[in-house]
Write an enzyme that holds these catalytic residues in place. Structure first.
Site, PDB file in Angstrom:
ATOM      1  N   ARG A  70       6.212  -3.400  -1.656  1.00 21.48           N
ATOM      2  CA  ARG A  70       5.560  -2.204  -1.109  1.00 21.48           C
ATOM      3  C   ARG A  70       5.851  -2.108   0.385  1.00 21.48           C
ATOM      4  NH1 ARG A  70       0.804  -3.044  -0.602  1.00 21.48           N
ATOM      5  NH2 ARG A  70       0.542  -4.998  -1.711  1.00 21.48           N
ATOM      6  N   LYS A 219      -0.612   1.730  -7.952  1.00 19.14           N
ATOM      7  CA  LYS A 219      -1.358   1.778  -6.692  1.00 19.14           C
ATOM      8  C   LYS A 219      -1.581   3.217  -6.235  1.00 19.14           C
ATOM      9  CE  LYS A 219      -0.852  -2.686  -6.665  1.00 19.14           C
ATOM     10  NZ  LYS A 219      -1.894  -3.638  -6.928  1.00 19.14           N
ATOM     11  N   SER A 261      -3.011  -8.748  -3.050  1.00 16.55           N
ATOM     12  CA  SER A 261      -1.814  -8.900  -3.888  1.00 16.55           C
ATOM     13  C   SER A 261      -1.250 -10.313  -3.774  1.00 16.55           C
ATOM     14  CB  SER A 261      -0.739  -7.916  -3.443  1.00 16.55           C
ATOM     15  OG  SER A 261      -1.207  -6.610  -3.575  1.00 16.55           O
ATOM     16  N   CYS A 263      -2.381 -13.201  -4.833  1.00 19.66           N
ATOM     17  CA  CYS A 263      -3.313 -14.305  -4.537  1.00 19.66           C
ATOM     18  C   CYS A 263      -3.865 -14.914  -5.829  1.00 19.66           C
ATOM     19  CB  CYS A 263      -4.470 -13.819  -3.678  1.00 19.66           C
ATOM     20  SG  CYS A 263      -4.014 -13.560  -1.964  1.00 19.66           S
ATOM     21  N   ASP A 286      -5.238  -6.331 -12.535  1.00 21.99           N
ATOM     22  CA  ASP A 286      -4.947  -5.749 -11.223  1.00 21.99           C
ATOM     23  C   ASP A 286      -5.901  -4.644 -10.795  1.00 21.99           C
ATOM     24  OD1 ASP A 286      -3.273  -5.780  -8.906  1.00 21.99           O
ATOM     25  OD2 ASP A 286      -2.264  -3.982  -9.609  1.00 21.99           O
ATOM     26  N   ARG A 377       9.159  -9.918 -10.080  1.00 21.22           N
ATOM     27  CA  ARG A 377       8.086  -9.505 -10.992  1.00 21.22           C
ATOM     28  C   ARG A 377       8.544  -9.457 -12.446  1.00 21.22           C
ATOM     29  NH1 ARG A 377       2.888  -7.925  -8.537  1.00 21.22           N
ATOM     30  NH2 ARG A 377       3.292  -8.252  -6.336  1.00 21.22           N
TER      31      ARG A 377
END
Ligand code: SAT
Ligand code: MN
Length: 590
Positions: A70, A219, A261, A263, A286, A377
C-alpha cells in the site's frame, strides 16, 4: 460486448467509464469458475503467472519491484471539507481531484479489456451487505477479487434493479498503442494514487496493481468508505479479525481483535491452541463490520470471502491452519518459486532450497536479499480454512464478548490487560502504537501511533471516529469487554518474552474466563492484569517482565499520548482526555 445489467444507474456509470477510459473490449464478469479459469489461462499464456505443479489450481506471480505494498502517501480522502478528512489522512479538494482523475483516466484503457466486477461485501442477501462494482483493466485484480469477495452474478442479483453500489474505477494506468508490447506487470508509479470520496461513496485508484491499492473491496470499500457509512448509520467498520473460541466444557464465545497490518492477525484468527480442550475457529482475519443486534449486543460480520495473507513467516509452526488453507486454489504473489513447482518463503521451513527463483523472477543467490518480498501474499478462499467457523456466513453476524487491541511494542506494554470501562477501552484503542511493517511502503520497525489499527484506513476525521466509538458505548447492552495485548515485548536480553502463536490461547483463555466472571484480575493503574494466567508447561526465561507495569515508562507514554492527541484538536473527545488525565493520576498515586 453485452455488458448491460438490470440496474440502470450501474449501466449509466459503465457507459461513462467506457467513454472515458476507451477500452478495446468490455467484459462483464459473471464470477463463475469457468470465467476464472479462462482469465487465468490467458495470464499463463502471456507468461505473467505460473501454474504450480504442487498445488492444484494455484499460481505464482510477481509484481513490479516498486509496486509491492500500500502507498499511504498517495492515498487520499477527498471529503467536501478539509476538516472532515482529519489530520491523519491526505486531503485534496474533490473538484480538483476529479479533474485530475478525469485527465488520468482519459484513454487509460486503450488497447486493453475493461472488466466490470460486481462484488458483494458481506453475505449475499444480508441486509447489511454492501455492493461494490470495480471497473478495472487488471486481470490479476479480477482473479483476486473473485477469491476475496462474492463476485459476479450473485452480487448483481443482490444489487437488483434499484439497489445502490459503491463505484470503484481502477486502472493500472498503461494504455497500449496498436502492436505495443505490454509491460510484465503494468503499473504507473509516477501517477499512482488511491482516492476516496466519502460523501459520494466512490473510489478511484490509478497506477498500482498490488493488494489494497488494486483490490478495491478490501481497504478502500470495506474500511475507508464503510467507516464513513458506519458513522452515518450507527455502526463500525474495523480493521479486526473475528474468531470463535470454545472452552473444554463446550461453551463458545466470539472475540474481535485489531492489530496493524502484518502484526499477526491471520495467525491469531487461525490459532491452534496448545491448551488441551480449547478450540478456535475463524470468522475473518482482517475486517469486521460491527452492529447492534436486536438484543442490544454487538454483532460482527466479516465482509470478505477470502484471505490476503502475508506469506513470509507462515509455517507449520506459526500457522498450520493457514498452511492447510493454501494447499490449493491459491494465488501467491512475490514469494519465491522452487524448481519442483512449489512456492517458498522465508520462515516456511529452514534454509532456502537450491534452484530458487526469487520474487524478482530471477535465480536467487544469498547476496540478492530475501527470496520472497516481506509483504509477499497469498490470496485464498476463506472456506478452505480447516477451522472455518460454521457461523462465518451468518447474515446477522456473531455476538462479541470481547474486543482486543494490540500492536507491536518491544517495551512498556504488558502481555495483556483489561480496560476499566467502555470509555477506558476506547482510550486504549486510541492509544495503540506499533512498530511499522512491510505492509506499507516506508521504513520498517519505526514506532508510530496507529489508533485502533485504523490509521491508514479511517475514511474521516479520526477525532470524530473516537467520538463515534464513545457514542456506540452509550447505545448498547452487555457490551464486549475491551483488552489490550502485546505479544512482542522484549526482555533485558533483547529477546521476545512471550512465545506467541499457539500459546496465545493462554491469553484468550484468560479473556474468555474474565468475560464469564470466573477469572481473577489484579487492578493496576493501567487496568486489570491477570493474577493466574495459565502458564502450565511453558518455560519462560523472563516471566517477571511479562505483566509488569513500569510506572516511569507509562508516565512517559502518557506525555507522548498527550502531545499526540493534540493533533485531533478541536475534535478530540473530552472523554478520552479525561481518561488520559485519570491514568496519569492513578500512576502518580501508585
Ligand atoms: O492493504 S493490503 O490489503 O494490501 C494489506 C494490509 O495492509 O493489510
Ligand atoms: Mn489488514
Amino acid at each position: 460486448m453485452n455488458y448491460k445489467t438490470r440496474n440502470r444507474s450501474l449501466n449509466r456509470w459503465i457507459e461513462e467509464a467506457v467513454a472515458l477510459c476507451k477500452p478495446e473490449r468490455v467484459h462483464l464478469c459473471d464470477g463463475s469458475d469457468v470465467e476464472y479459469d479462462e482469465l487465468a489461462r490467458g495470464l499463463v499464456e502471456a507468461g505473467k503467472i505460473t501454474p504450480l505443479k504442487k498445488r492444484p489450481n494455484s499460481f505464482w506471480c510477481h509484481s513490479d519491484p516498486d509496486d509491492v505494498a500500500r502507498v499511504e502517501e498517495s492515498t487520499f480522502i477527498c471529503s467536501e471539507r478539509e476538516e472532515d478528512c482529519g489530520p491523519t489522512n491526505h486531503w485534496q479538494d474533490p473538484k480538483t481531484m476529479h479533474a485530475k482523475l478525469n485527465e488520468l483516466f482519459d484513454g487509460c484503457m486503450q488497447g486493453r479489456t475493461m472488466y466490470i466486477v460486481p462484488y458483494c461485501m458481506g453475505p449475499v442477501g444480508s441486509e447489511f451487505s454492501i455492493v461494490g462494482v470495480q471497473i478495472t483493466d487488471s486481470v490479476y485484480a479480477v482473479l483476486n477479487m473473485k477469491i476475496m469477495t462474492r463476485m459476479g452474478k450473485p452480487a448483481l442479483e443482490h444489487l437488483g434493479e434499484k439497489g445502490t453500489f459503491v463505484p470503484g474505477l481502477h486502472s493500472v494506468g498503461v494504455p497500449l498503442k496498436p502492436g505495443q508490447k505490454d509491460m510484465f506487470w503494468p503499473c504507473n508509479l509516477k501517477e499512482r494514487r488511491i482516492v476516496h470520496f466519502p460523501e459520494e461513496r466512490r473510489i478511484c485508484s490509478f497506477g498500482s496493481g498490488y493488494g489494497g491499492n488494486a483490490l478495491l473491496g478490501k481497504k478502500c470499500l470495506a474500511l475507508r468508505i464503510a467507516s464513513a457509512i458506519g458513522r452515518d448509520e450507527g455502526w463500525l467498520a474495523e480493521h479486526m479479525l473475528i474468531l470463535g473460541i470454545t472452552n473444554p466444557e463446550g461453551e463458545k464465545k466470539y472475540i474481535a481483535a485489531a492489530f496493524p497490518s502484518a502484526c499477526g492477525k491471520t495467525n491469531l484468527a487461525m490459532l491452534q491452541p496448545t491448551l488441551p480442550g480449547w478450540k478456535v475457529e475463524c470468522v475473518g482475519d482482517d475486517i469486521a463490520w460491527i452492529r447492534f443486534g436486536k438484543d442490544g449486543r454487538l454483532y460482527a460480520v466479516n465482509p470478505e470471502n477470502g484471505y490476503f495473507g502475508v506469506a513470509p513467516g507462515t509455517s507449520e509452526k506459526t500457522n498450520p491452519n493457514a498452511m492447510r488453507t493454501i494447499e490449493r486454489n491459491t494465488i501467491f504473489t512475490n514469494v519465491a518459486l522452487k524448481p519442483d513447482g512449489d512456492v517458498w518463503w522465508e520462515g516456511i521451513n529452514g534454509a532456502p532450497p537450491p534452484g530458487l527463483i526469487s520474487w524478482l523472477g530471477k535465480p536467487w543467490t544469498p547476496e540478492s536479499g530475501p527470496a520472497s518480498h516481506p509483504n509477499a501474499r497469498y490470496t485464498v478462499p476463506s472456506r478452505q480454512c480447516p477451522i472455518f467457523d460454521p457461523e462465518a456466513n451468518n447474515p446477522d453476524g456473531v455476538p462479541l464478548s470481547a474486543i482486543i487491541f494490540g500492536g507491536r511494542r518491544s517495551s512498556t506494554i504488558p502481555l495483556v490487560f483489561e480496560s476499566l470501562s467502555w470509555q477506558h477501552g476506547v482510550f486504549l484503542g486510541a492509544s495503540v502504537s506499533s512498530e511499522t511493517t512491510a505492509a506499507a511502503k516506508g521504513e520498517v520497525g519505526k514506532l508510530r501511533h496507529d489508533p485502533f489499527a485504523m490509521l491508514p484506513f479511517c475514511g474521516y476525521h479520526m477525532g470524530d471516529y473516537f467520538s463515534h466509538w464513545l457514542e456506540m458505548g452509550k447505545r448498547g447492552k452487555n457490551l464486549p469487554r475491551i483488552y489490550y495485548v502485546n505479544w512482542f515485548r522484549k526482555g533485558a536480553d533483547g529477546r521476545f518474552i512471550w512465545p506467541g502463536f499457539g500459546e496465545n490461547c493462554r491469553v484468550l483463555k484468560w479473556i474468555f474466563e474474565r468475560t464469564s466472571g470466573s477469572e481473577e484480575g489484579k487492578l493496576t493503574p493501567i487496568g486489570y492484569v491477570p493474577t493466574s494466567l495459565d502458564l502450565s508447561g511453558l518455560k519462560l526465561s523472563q516471566e517477571e517482565s511479562l505483566l509488569s507495569v513500569d510506572k516511569e515508562a507509562w508516565l512517559q507514554e502518557c506525555e507522548e499520548l498527550k502531545s499526540y492527541f493534540k493533533l485531533f484538536d478541536p475534535r478530540m473527545p473530552k472523554g478520552l482526555l479525561q481518561e488520559l488525565q485519570q491514568l496519569k493520576e492513578r500512576l502518580h498515586s501508585s
